[in-house]
Design a protein around this motif. Structure first.
Motif, mmCIF file in Angstrom:
data_model
loop_
_atom_site.group_PDB
_atom_site.id
_atom_site.type_symbol
_atom_site.label_atom_id
_atom_site.label_comp_id
_atom_site.label_asym_id
_atom_site.label_seq_id
_atom_site.Cartn_x
_atom_site.Cartn_y
_atom_site.Cartn_z
ATOM 1 N N ASP B 315 5.993 18.229 -1.658
ATOM 2 C CA ASP B 315 5.468 17.685 -2.915
ATOM 3 C C ASP B 315 5.516 16.163 -2.980
ATOM 4 O OD1 ASP B 315 5.041 20.255 -3.714
ATOM 5 O OD2 ASP B 315 7.020 20.442 -4.658
ATOM 6 N N THR B 316 5.998 15.537 -1.925
ATOM 7 C CA THR B 316 6.036 14.073 -1.908
ATOM 8 C C THR B 316 4.805 13.558 -1.168
ATOM 9 O OG1 THR B 316 7.165 13.959 0.201
ATOM 10 C CG2 THR B 316 8.560 14.151 -1.749
ATOM 11 N N PRO B 317 4.530 12.247 -1.219
ATOM 12 C CA PRO B 317 3.364 11.723 -0.475
ATOM 13 C C PRO B 317 3.466 11.983 1.024
ATOM 14 C CG PRO B 317 4.209 10.080 -2.015
ATOM 15 C CD PRO B 317 5.186 11.200 -2.028
ATOM 16 N N LEU B 318 4.673 12.182 1.556
ATOM 17 C CA LEU B 318 4.807 12.395 2.991
ATOM 18 C C LEU B 318 4.385 13.797 3.413
ATOM 19 C CD1 LEU B 318 6.814 9.876 2.579
ATOM 20 C CD2 LEU B 318 7.753 10.639 4.736
ATOM 21 N N LYS B 319 4.521 14.756 2.491
ATOM 22 C CA LYS B 319 4.087 16.144 2.725
ATOM 23 C C LYS B 319 4.628 16.736 4.016
ATOM 24 C CE LYS B 319 -0.366 15.733 0.322
ATOM 25 N NZ LYS B 319 -0.404 14.267 0.133
ATOM 26 N N LEU B 320 5.935 16.604 4.253
ATOM 27 C CA LEU B 320 6.508 17.159 5.482
ATOM 28 C C LEU B 320 7.094 18.540 5.181
ATOM 29 C CD1 LEU B 320 8.306 13.972 6.801
ATOM 30 C CD2 LEU B 320 6.315 15.049 7.828
ATOM 31 N N ALA B 321 6.622 19.563 5.910
ATOM 32 C CA ALA B 321 7.159 20.904 5.744
ATOM 33 C C ALA B 321 8.577 20.925 6.302
ATOM 34 C CB ALA B 321 6.277 21.909 6.466
ATOM 35 N N ARG B 322 9.397 21.897 5.887
ATOM 36 C CA ARG B 322 10.774 21.937 6.358
ATOM 37 C C ARG B 322 10.836 22.102 7.875
ATOM 38 N NH1 ARG B 322 15.145 22.762 2.608
ATOM 39 N NH2 ARG B 322 16.596 22.896 4.335
ATOM 40 N N GLY B 323 10.026 23.000 8.427
ATOM 41 C CA GLY B 323 9.995 23.184 9.889
ATOM 42 C C GLY B 323 11.370 23.391 10.473
ATOM 43 N N LEU B 324 11.706 22.592 11.488
ATOM 44 C CA LEU B 324 13.005 22.691 12.145
ATOM 45 C C LEU B 324 14.152 22.418 11.192
ATOM 46 C CD1 LEU B 324 12.621 20.789 15.531
ATOM 47 C CD2 LEU B 324 12.956 23.231 15.191
ATOM 48 N N ASN B 325 13.861 21.739 10.102
ATOM 49 C CA ASN B 325 14.922 21.337 9.197
ATOM 50 C C ASN B 325 15.255 22.382 8.146
ATOM 51 O OD1 ASN B 325 15.591 18.547 10.096
ATOM 52 N ND2 ASN B 325 13.378 18.376 9.843
ATOM 53 N N ALA B 326 14.619 23.560 8.245
ATOM 54 C CA ALA B 326 15.015 24.659 7.376
ATOM 55 C C ALA B 326 16.379 25.151 7.841
ATOM 56 C CB ALA B 326 13.987 25.775 7.450
ATOM 57 N N LEU B 327 17.078 25.897 6.986
ATOM 58 C CA LEU B 327 18.374 26.439 7.382
ATOM 59 C C LEU B 327 18.211 27.443 8.513
ATOM 60 C CD1 LEU B 327 20.207 27.007 4.001
ATOM 61 C CD2 LEU B 327 20.540 25.173 5.650
ATOM 62 N N TRP B 328 19.279 27.652 9.250
ATOM 63 C CA TRP B 328 19.256 28.552 10.399
ATOM 64 C C TRP B 328 18.813 29.957 10.032
ATOM 65 C CZ3 TRP B 328 22.806 32.688 10.442
ATOM 66 C CH2 TRP B 328 23.705 32.668 9.374
ATOM 67 N N ASN B 329 19.124 30.388 8.791
ATOM 68 C CA ASN B 329 18.748 31.750 8.415
ATOM 69 C C ASN B 329 17.374 31.796 7.755
ATOM 70 O OD1 ASN B 329 19.446 30.470 6.107
ATOM 71 N ND2 ASN B 329 21.170 31.822 5.582
ATOM 72 N N LYS B 330 16.674 30.635 7.801
ATOM 73 C CA LYS B 330 15.314 30.621 7.244
ATOM 74 C C LYS B 330 14.321 30.070 8.259
ATOM 75 C CE LYS B 330 16.612 30.319 2.412
ATOM 76 N NZ LYS B 330 17.047 29.308 1.441
ATOM 77 N N GLY B 331 14.631 30.240 9.535
ATOM 78 C CA GLY B 331 13.678 29.843 10.572
ATOM 79 C C GLY B 331 13.866 28.448 11.119
ATOM 80 N N GLY B 332 14.819 27.704 10.605
ATOM 81 C CA GLY B 332 15.046 26.354 11.114
ATOM 82 C C GLY B 332 16.302 26.298 11.969
ATOM 83 N N ILE B 333 16.809 25.099 12.220
ATOM 84 C CA ILE B 333 18.022 24.977 13.029
ATOM 85 C C ILE B 333 19.125 24.193 12.318
ATOM 86 C CG2 ILE B 333 16.921 25.240 15.290
ATOM 87 C CD1 ILE B 333 16.851 22.234 15.542
ATOM 88 N N GLN B 334 18.986 23.947 11.020
ATOM 89 C CA GLN B 334 20.066 23.281 10.281
ATOM 90 C C GLN B 334 21.182 24.289 10.040
ATOM 91 O OE1 GLN B 334 20.722 20.322 9.792
ATOM 92 N NE2 GLN B 334 18.911 19.084 9.362
ATOM 93 N N TYR B 335 22.354 23.947 10.521
ATOM 94 C CA TYR B 335 23.465 24.893 10.522
ATOM 95 C C TYR B 335 24.747 24.109 10.321
ATOM 96 C CZ TYR B 335 26.424 28.669 12.475
ATOM 97 O OH TYR B 335 27.349 29.648 12.680
ATOM 98 N N ALA B 336 25.549 24.490 9.333
ATOM 99 C CA ALA B 336 26.785 23.751 9.099
ATOM 100 C C ALA B 336 27.991 24.637 9.355
ATOM 101 C CB ALA B 336 26.813 23.245 7.665
ATOM 102 N N PRO B 337 29.046 24.097 9.948
ATOM 103 C CA PRO B 337 30.287 24.865 10.111
ATOM 104 C C PRO B 337 30.847 25.220 8.735
ATOM 105 C CG PRO B 337 30.378 22.782 11.316
ATOM 106 C CD PRO B 337 29.169 22.731 10.454
ATOM 107 N N PRO B 338 31.592 26.308 8.666
ATOM 108 C CA PRO B 338 32.069 26.754 7.353
ATOM 109 C C PRO B 338 33.204 25.892 6.805
ATOM 110 C CG PRO B 338 32.907 28.184 9.071
ATOM 111 C CD PRO B 338 31.996 27.212 9.742
ATOM 112 N N ILE B 339 33.298 25.881 5.503
ATOM 113 C CA ILE B 339 34.408 25.183 4.842
ATOM 114 C C ILE B 339 35.506 26.209 4.628
ATOM 115 C CG2 ILE B 339 35.121 24.008 2.734
ATOM 116 C CD1 ILE B 339 32.263 22.921 2.548
ATOM 117 N N ARG B 340 36.489 26.152 5.474
ATOM 118 C CA ARG B 340 37.668 27.004 5.281
ATOM 119 C C ARG B 340 38.855 26.478 6.066
ATOM 120 N NH1 ARG B 340 38.278 32.000 5.444
ATOM 121 N NH2 ARG B 340 36.184 32.765 5.086
#
Lengths: 396, 340
Positions: B315-340
């Motif tokens: 929705d911004t002027p750049l119009k970049l889809a999430r792509g690789l930057n989607a979360l790991w469980n949504k088709g991307g590769i962004q993945y964070a170690p758990p907080i515990r």
């Protein structure tokens, strides 16, 4: 009381600490030791701290592969060359701008400087406007003007301005035919050298003849004939061994020929015209420092105006012009680092820019770069000082 | 000039500091001066770009605000230093800035020989080419002989050399010190092609006279993981900066955002959310900051998806889809170690 006898007493028994000679040497030695120690501890500390933070140090990086391209190289260079070679490429690009810039600035500066003293109103006014406008605008601004304003007015390579179908001017620069040296070209090159040598000899001979007999020889025309004629004869004799590779438009750009990149043109023109404004003022002050009596004396001896200027005024003006001229040459050389603003691959852009960033060895690279500028300036100043000694007034 | 000053500062800092003398930690320094000094770009829409009032916005800017929020509970306690590509590392090494958040590619040289640590990847990117539509080029493999504009001191310069060499193509590179100069020269027709990270191309296209006359070619010629960087030598600071990003990613994964975070704080039953917001466990202690650090980040700045959507998203002027930057469980590769 005898203990207090001063130097007047001849055999002073005072402590050697009071001897001015010993004192000055001692103080200088102490200063030297302090400076050396500070320098040493600074370097050692820097090395330790850089090592502690695991920042790479040393000059070994100069042998590593650079891996980036440069668009103007005076010596063979490719992406597989070393950082050391990239350094030389950058240095040569800086020198090229400095040498061509100094050459142009000197010519323009002398013309404008003499023009400011012209009796002709138009010439005088134009020269004044030139000086006042150019020396009062910041050089970076002028470089950007020549680059962006002139560049965007140029057509693309496909619609380039063609001069005789051989030279092409576009926003990719000026593309000129490349000379190709065939068999026998060596003879032509020798002929050019010989012609220049003969021209110099002829000038000397003509000058000494004029001193003996007072008769003028047409030096200019004879020399021109020599320098053009001799190589021409050599060319005809060897059957035109030098041919030209005419640039061809192919795909995006011209292929073949020699490309003079717009960054170089913009930088050189801007620096030359800017520095020329200062040189013009030096020249004017130099000429005005020669008293008007000299002109009158020369005229009364029957010298024409141009001769008066060339033989009487300029030689005397030179000793006033040279010292500030040296400073202008140094300024031009150092200002060439403004190349960074328009992407000309000079020493600062290539070495203190790209190479610094890729290796991260800021301290070494900035030190080398500063050393190079210092060296260039000292060499220029030395040459100019030698020349200054030659033109300086010889007091009898 | 800035570079030279930084270099002198670096030389001075390295030369004068007695070896081994441990000054205050980065966190103590930041707390005592009251703000985080953050190195950003000189203007790249979507990542770090000032508006006409001098207010910065963008993905990289938001990241620095999140760090400030975690430490001070106030996202405005951050000052920005605009840096050119080639000045950025020196500024960090010399301590002029606390964090470098400037679309910087993570490479082994930068990580191992510059005295720096990359704290994670805020944006997975790749290098691309932009060209005028009327040149009628559809693939980067048709670019032989082209003049290419790029910025000095970037991985882009080397990728470009590698790509053209690998494909046996010739090119002319014109490298400028700042982004603006690159865009101006490309707009003036000095070069046929502009190359940088594809996210950068999307941003820079907006600065051209007629953005619609230009296309981005489909080829992606490199991996460009962009992320924040800190200097070596302070592991606590490294941990804080690293976990700020992880908290934002975990928040997105758990569905916690700036709008529902207050509600979640009161009523959440999911222990993962409780740990993130600091109602369970004492996870801030280990980093020397408050245990509500996660809450403060989400409350003041938002989770990763919120930041992405308002800076570079569709929705911004750049119009970049999430792509690789989607979360790991949504088709991307962004993945964070758990907080515990």
């Amino acid at each position: 009381m005898t203990d207090l006898a001063g130097p007047v007493g001849g055999r002073a028994k005072s402590s050697f600490i009071n001897d001015p000679k010993v004192r000055s040497i001692g103080l200088q030695l102490i200063a030297l030791v302090v400076v050396v120690f500070l320098g040493w501890s600074f370097t050692e500390n820097a090395r330790d701290n850089l090592a502690a933070q695991k920042i790479a140090t040393g000059f070994g990086f100069l042998d590593n592969t650079a891996g980036f391209g440069i668009n103007q190289t005076l010596i063979p260079y490719s992406e597989t060359s070393t950082y050391g070679r990239a350094f030389v490429v950058g240095l040569l690009n800086t020198l090229l701008v400095a040498v061509v810039g100094i050459f142009l600035a000197t010519i323009i500066g002398f013309l404008v400087g003499i023009g400011r003293l012209s009796k002709n109103f138009v010439v005088r006014t134009l020269s004044t406007v030139y000086v006042e406008v150019l020396r009062n605008l910041p050089p970076l601004f002028q470089i950007l003007f020549w680059y962006l304003a002139v560049l965007s007015a140029m057509p693309g390579p496909r619609n380039s301005i063609s001069l005789f179908g051989e030279v092409f001017i576009s926003n990719r620069g000026i593309i000129i035919p490349r000379p190709l040296f065939g068999e026998g070209a060596g003879i032509v090159v020798w002929a050019i050298g010989l012609a220049i040598l003969l021209a110099i000899l002829f000038r000397h001979w003509a000058a000494s003849r004029q001193e003996e007999t007072g008769r003028f020889l047409p030096v200019l025309w004879v020399n021109l004939a020599l320098i053009i004629g001799l190589p021409l004869i050599a060319m005809i004799a060897t059957g035109f061994p030098i041919s030209f590779e005419v640039p061809q438009l192919k795909g995006f750009n011209f292929v073949g020929g020699v490309q003079v990149i717009p960054e170089f043109v913009a930088l050189t023109v801007a620096l030359a015209t800017y520095t020329a404004a200062f040189i013009a003022e030096n020249v004017r002050s130099g000429i005005q420092s020669v008293s008007h009596g000299q002109t009158e004396a020369a005229h009364s001896l029957g010298l024409r105006h141009a001769q008066t200027l060339r033989l009487v005024i300029i030689p005397q003006a030179m000793r006033v012009i040279i010292p500030p001229l040296t400073s202008q040459y140094l300024n031009l050389t150092k200002n060439s680092s403004l190349a960074v603003g328009i992407g000309y691959p000079d020493l600062v852009a290539v070495f203190a820019g790209t190479a610094l960033n890729q290796t991260g060895q800021a301290i070494e690279i900035i030190a080398i770069t500063m050393g190079v500028y210092l060296l260039l300036s000292i060499i220029t100043a030395t040459i100019m000082n030698v020349y200054n000694k030659r033109v300086a007034l010889v007091e009898r | 000039m800035k570079r030279l000053l930084s270099t002198f500062a670096l030389a001075g800092a390295m030369g004068l500091c007695a070896f081994g003398a441990q000054a205050a930690t980065k966190l103590e320094q930041v707390k005592s001066k009251g703000f985080v000094q953050c190195g950003v770009s000189q203007g790249l829409p979507g990542f770090s770009n000032p508006n006409d009032k001098g207010e910065w916005s963008g993905l990289d800017v938001e990241f620095c605000r999140a760090v400030a929020a975690a430490i001070f509970g106030d996202a405005t306690k951050v000052k920005f230093t605009p840096l050119s590509a080639k000045d950025r590392f020196t500024a960090l090494q010399s301590g002029d800035i606390d964090i470098l958040s400037r679309n910087t590619t993570w490479t082994i040289t930068r990580d191992t020989s510059l005295g720096l640590n990359f704290t994670g990847v805020t944006y997975y990117d790749g290098q691309g080419f932009m060209i005028r539509k009327d040149k009628k080029v559809n693939s980067a493999l048709e670019l032989s002989g082209a003049s290419v504009c790029t910025q000095t001191g970037t991985t882009t310069e080397q990728n470009l050399a590698d790509y053209f060499r690998a494909n046996n193509m010739t090119y002319e590179v014109i490298a400028f010190a700042t982004n603006d100069e690159v865009v101006k020269a490309y707009d003036a027709g000095r070069c046929d092609v502009l190359t940088t990270d594809r996210s950068g191309l999307a941003g820079e296209r907006l600065k051209l006279t007629n953005p619609d006359d230009h296309i981005v070619l489909p080829e992606i010629i490199s991996k460009e993981p962009l992320g924040p960087v800190v200097a070596h030598g302070d592991d606590q600071w490294f941990d804080i900066v690293k976990w700020v990003l992880y908290a934002q990613l975990n928040a997105e994964e758990l569905g916690v955002n700036s709008k529902n975070v207050d509600e979640q704080l009161k009523s959440a039953v999911n222990p993962e959310i409780k740990r993130l917001l600091g109602t369970e466990g004492k996870y801030g202690e280990g980093m020397g900051i408050g245990n509500d650090w996660g809450y403060l980040i989400i409350k003041n700045v938002g989770n990763y998806a919120e930041i992405y959507d308002r800076t570079v998203g569709p929705d911004t002027p750049l119009k970049l889809a999430r792509g690789l930057n989607a979360l790991w469980n949504k088709g991307g590769i962004q993945y964070a170690p758990p907080i515990r």
